[in-house]
Design an enzyme around this catalytic site. Structure first.
Site, mmCIF file in Angstrom:
data_model
loop_
_atom_site.group_PDB
_atom_site.id
_atom_site.type_symbol
_atom_site.label_atom_id
_atom_site.label_comp_id
_atom_site.label_asym_id
_atom_site.label_seq_id
_atom_site.Cartn_x
_atom_site.Cartn_y
_atom_site.Cartn_z
ATOM 1 N N GLN A 108 16.551 39.129 16.255
ATOM 2 C CA GLN A 108 16.504 40.594 16.323
ATOM 3 C C GLN A 108 17.899 41.025 16.748
ATOM 4 O O GLN A 108 18.264 40.900 17.915
ATOM 5 C CB GLN A 108 15.434 41.041 17.323
ATOM 6 C CG GLN A 108 15.489 42.515 17.710
ATOM 7 C CD GLN A 108 15.305 43.445 16.521
ATOM 8 O OE1 GLN A 108 14.514 43.183 15.621
ATOM 9 N NE2 GLN A 108 16.072 44.537 16.486
ATOM 10 N N GLN A 110 19.524 44.147 16.271
ATOM 11 C CA GLN A 110 19.766 45.502 16.741
ATOM 12 C C GLN A 110 19.529 45.554 18.253
ATOM 13 O O GLN A 110 18.533 44.977 18.706
ATOM 14 C CB GLN A 110 18.811 46.476 16.054
ATOM 15 C CG GLN A 110 19.186 47.920 16.245
ATOM 16 C CD GLN A 110 18.191 48.874 15.569
ATOM 17 O OE1 GLN A 110 17.014 48.574 15.464
ATOM 18 N NE2 GLN A 110 18.673 50.003 15.122
ATOM 19 N N TYR A 241 9.258 44.716 18.704
ATOM 20 C CA TYR A 241 9.186 46.048 18.103
ATOM 21 C C TYR A 241 7.972 46.157 17.182
ATOM 22 O O TYR A 241 7.332 45.158 16.855
ATOM 23 C CB TYR A 241 10.449 46.335 17.284
ATOM 24 C CG TYR A 241 11.702 46.426 18.107
ATOM 25 C CD1 TYR A 241 11.932 47.525 18.931
ATOM 26 C CD2 TYR A 241 12.649 45.417 18.083
ATOM 27 C CE1 TYR A 241 13.078 47.614 19.697
ATOM 28 C CE2 TYR A 241 13.809 45.498 18.848
ATOM 29 C CZ TYR A 241 14.012 46.604 19.655
ATOM 30 O OH TYR A 241 15.147 46.687 20.410
ATOM 31 N N GLU A 245 13.860 47.122 10.286
ATOM 32 C CA GLU A 245 14.144 47.399 8.880
ATOM 33 C C GLU A 245 15.154 46.429 8.278
ATOM 34 O O GLU A 245 16.069 46.845 7.577
ATOM 35 C CB GLU A 245 14.629 48.845 8.750
ATOM 36 C CG GLU A 245 15.999 49.158 9.378
ATOM 37 C CD GLU A 245 15.957 49.526 10.851
ATOM 38 O OE1 GLU A 245 14.946 49.224 11.512
ATOM 39 O OE2 GLU A 245 16.936 50.107 11.339
ATOM 40 N N GLU A 270 9.559 51.799 7.931
ATOM 41 C CA GLU A 270 10.566 50.767 7.629
ATOM 42 C C GLU A 270 11.049 50.890 6.188
ATOM 43 O O GLU A 270 12.218 50.664 5.899
ATOM 44 C CB GLU A 270 9.998 49.367 7.905
ATOM 45 C CG GLU A 270 9.476 49.155 9.330
ATOM 46 C CD GLU A 270 10.453 49.565 10.422
ATOM 47 O OE1 GLU A 270 11.675 49.473 10.206
ATOM 48 O OE2 GLU A 270 9.991 50.006 11.486
ATOM 49 N N ASP A 363 20.688 49.335 24.176
ATOM 50 C CA ASP A 363 19.268 49.069 24.426
ATOM 51 C C ASP A 363 18.754 49.869 25.622
ATOM 52 O O ASP A 363 17.582 50.220 25.698
ATOM 53 C CB ASP A 363 19.028 47.577 24.693
ATOM 54 C CG ASP A 363 19.087 46.761 23.406
ATOM 55 O OD1 ASP A 363 19.037 47.367 22.316
ATOM 56 O OD2 ASP A 363 19.191 45.531 23.499
ATOM 57 N N ARG A 547 4.945 43.472 22.289
ATOM 58 C CA ARG A 547 5.578 44.651 21.693
ATOM 59 C C ARG A 547 5.936 45.647 22.794
ATOM 60 O O ARG A 547 5.078 46.075 23.570
ATOM 61 C CB ARG A 547 4.606 45.274 20.693
ATOM 62 C CG ARG A 547 5.199 46.405 19.892
ATOM 63 C CD ARG A 547 4.206 46.848 18.835
ATOM 64 N NE ARG A 547 4.630 48.081 18.201
ATOM 65 C CZ ARG A 547 3.859 48.795 17.396
ATOM 66 N NH1 ARG A 547 2.627 48.385 17.131
ATOM 67 N NH2 ARG A 547 4.301 49.903 16.856
ATOM 68 N N MET A 548 7.213 46.038 22.847
ATOM 69 C CA MET A 548 7.686 46.892 23.944
ATOM 70 C C MET A 548 6.936 48.212 24.018
ATOM 71 O O MET A 548 6.749 48.766 25.088
ATOM 72 C CB MET A 548 9.181 47.152 23.798
ATOM 73 C CG MET A 548 10.022 45.966 24.199
ATOM 74 S SD MET A 548 11.733 46.430 24.463
ATOM 75 C CE MET A 548 12.268 46.732 22.800
HETATM 76 ZN ZN ZN Z 1 13.351 53.152 12.624
#
Ligand code: ZN
Length: 627
Positions: A108, A110, A241, A245, A270, A363, A547-548
């Site tokens: 991940q 991003q 998440y 995407e 997405e 973040d 998942r956050m």
């Molecule tokens: Zn988005």
């Protein structure tokens, strides 16, 4: 890919173009990566590594040959190994997968985690196409954010095989992605398939069967799809998440497997990124690529997510009717209010364009503000210029214009003002307040709430004595969110919110719902009401997925609860399961050296203490208790 040592060892060849005569150095971003050798145009090169700077890692400076001219290209080869602590990578042992037999890896990148996989210009302003070859254990398959080159992978060394990929469209570094596991696929449409472990692949094929319809609607709104393939990768539950995407291969969480396709709007989101998310950010023009100190580029993140939410809601509106667009928009406004309240009205991160200079980790600023304040602004502009019929052609033009050229908020403003220069209404736009002022937007959008209105009426009819409790549909919202895009179900859940808890549970069996959105909302309501009997279910939910979106509010609710048992449950559950959470979600991410003073231990709970004040009791919905 070495699962035993948790290391990626590799070689990267960067082909870079010189921007100015006499360029003497190439600066790359890097964090937790060991470099073993660098060549420039085939010859060994001098290089140096700066001291790590906050969340940004270290600057790798590579000497370039003298006499370079603008337009020259230079080939820079770097051999490297990642660290088992690389923040972009989660290594899962077999027991954390659905099949329990093979290990699994996913990345991940991003916002700024690509630099922990390989030295690169880790800024959304520098785009690259790429080719890749990935060697993995023979029983496993590699996938990347690219088109696979060979359907049958090559075998090379004994016990391994190599998969090759090509991404022909230039992407920013945060869209680099790799997954390795025991993976199978099922076709979803002419250019789409869903990938996952064999144990989940049929469920994924059912849940995401509408993917091609979403793609068709998006193409009508935004123009032709450019990326060749659109596949989905259904990840193990620790994915932090809802979706990511990654081009050609959207990553999605298995918490979307509701069994009734009711959470597939994340896929619409997405898909929307294929047009609106991948080019919409640029570094400050005075910040050279790879400059470690001024990674200010994420300040314009709202252009990315605001337009993506806008297109997502347009897609849902095309498929399920304009009222669905309006319902989603009005729920988004409430989410924005919650986010602003949670940060505090004056908090810098509530500005549409926040100031992230000085090494702020993007973040830390991540929230629903860029999504929902961004959407609110775009919807406001749409209504101002005359509604969908005037705005949708502009939107298509905007996508075409900036497909290959990243932009800033000011670029967007200039393009919008030029396109609508004959429209007198645009003089009303208070750009500076919308862009830079913290808190709620200067203008409140009016949405058609008739889908929600029907729900109150129904609730009033069922429970006349609870009429006062249905005066606002805010309290009903968590159940509405979970049910879209299936309006009849959303009505059911929304009217449920007016009932006392025990009655709700009797009627709708909420304790045993499979839909993750409903579970999360239901558990929050119970925790806020001080109902400790729900704690075992909450602990189970916090343990089975990472998942956050669900971890953060539930841990926060437990921590802010007046119940001693709830507070203790937060601590116990976190310490027991933190190793199974993704580094980004607070599992094992190393605290950057300089910020250690303000972040005494890097865990979700203390980050929230620092950032999120307890919500005043008056803001809680007035619902009946379980007693
Ligand atoms: Zn988005």
């Amino acid at each position: 890919v070495d699962f035993d040592t948790k290391v990626l060892s590799g070689h990267v060849d960067h082909t870079v173009t010189v921007r100015a005569d006499g360029a003497a150095e190439l600066a790359l971003d890097m964090r937790d990566v060991a470099v073993s050798g660098i060549t420039v145009n085939g010859a060994a090169a001098e290089y140096s590594l700066a001291e790590p700077y906050q969340a940004l890692g270290s600057k790798l400076s590579i000497q370039l040959p003298p006499g370079l001219k603008a337009g020259d290209t230079v080939a820079v080869g770097i051999s490297f190994e990642t660290s088992p602590q690389a923040s972009a990578v989660q290594w899962l042992p077999p027991e954390q997968t659905a099949g329990k037999r093979h290990p699994y890896l996913f990345t991940q990148c991003q916002a700024i985690h690509a630099r922990s996989i390989l030295p690169c210009q880790d800024t959304p302003g520098a785009k690259f196409s790429y080719g890749a070859a990935v060697r993995v254990p023979q029983a496993l398959r590699a996938l990347m954010s690219a088109v696979p080159l060979l359907q049958v992978a090559q075998r090379s060394k004994a016990g391994t095989r190599v998969y090759r990929f090509k991404q022909a469209v230039p992407i920013p570094s945060y869209l680099l992605a790799l997954a390795v596991g025991n993976l199978e696929s099922r076709e979803l449409g002419p250019i789409s398939a869903v990938w996952s472990e064999p144990e989940m692949v049929e469920a994924g094929a059912y849940e995401f069967a509408e993917t091609s319809k979403f793609l068709d609607a998006a193409e009508q709104l935004a123009g032709p799809y450019q990326w060749g393939r659109y596949d989905l990768l259904l990840l193990p539950p620790s994915f932090p998440y809802g979706g990511m995407e990654n081009p050609c291969l959207t990553f999605v969480t298995p918490t979307l497997l509701a069994g009734d396709r009711s959470l597939a709007n994340v896929v619409a989101h997405e898909i929307a990124h294929s047009w609106t998310g991948d080019g919409a950010i640029r570094r400050r023009t005075n910040a050279p690529a790879g400059n470690l100190v001024t990674n200010a580029t994420w300040e314009h993140f709202w252009l990315n997510e605001g337009f993506t939410v806008f297109l997502e809601r347009k897609i849902l509106g095309r498929l399920y009717g304009e009222q669905m667009y309006q319902l989603q928009a009005s729920m988004g406004w409430l989410e924005l209010q919650d986010a602003v309240k949670s940060f505090g009205e004056g908090h810098a991160f509530t500005a549409l364009v926040p100031n992230l200079s000085g090494g702020v980790d993007p973040d830390d600023a991540f929230s629903s503000i860029p999504y929902e304040k961004g959407f609110a602004f775009i919807h406001y502009l749409q209504e101002l210029v005359g509604g969908s019929s005037a705005f949708e052609p502009f939107f298509k033009r905007y996508v075409q214009r900036f497909a290959a050229t990243p932009l800033t908020s000011d670029d967007f403003r200039a393009f919008f003002c030029d396109y609508f220069k004959d429209n007198a209404a645009i003089a009303q736009v208070d750009w500076d307040t919308w862009f830079y002022k913290p808190g709620m937007p200067p203008v409140k959008n009016e949405y058609d709430e008739s889908l929600g209105q029907l729900a109150y009426e129904l609730a009033k009819r069922r429970h006349p004595r609870k009429r006062q409790a249905t005066s606002s549909w805010r309290m009903a919202r968590p159940f509405g969110i979970a049910a879209v895009p299936l309006p009849p179900r959303s009505l059911l859940y929304r009217c449920a919110a007016a009932l006392p808890y025990c009655r709700m549970n009797e009627l709708y069996d909420l304790d045993n719902r499979h839909n993750s959105e409903i579970r999360s909302s239901w558990f929050q309501l119970c925790i806020n009401a001080g109902d400790d009997s729900v704690l075992p279910l909450v602990k189970g939910f916090l343990q089975e997925q990472g998942r956050m979106k669900f971890l953060r509010p539930l841990y926060r609710a437990l921590h802010n609860s007046k119940s001693v048992a709830a507070k203790q449950a937060a601590l116990d559950t976190y310490h027991e399961h933190k190793s199974t959470y993704h580094p980004i979600a607070g599992g094992r991410r190393r605290a950057p050296p300089l910020s250690a003073a303000v972040r005494p231990a890097c865990c979700l709970i203390c980050c929230w203490r620092r950032r999120t004040p307890a919500r005043p009791a008056a803001a809680l919905p007035l619902l009946g208790s379980t007693s």
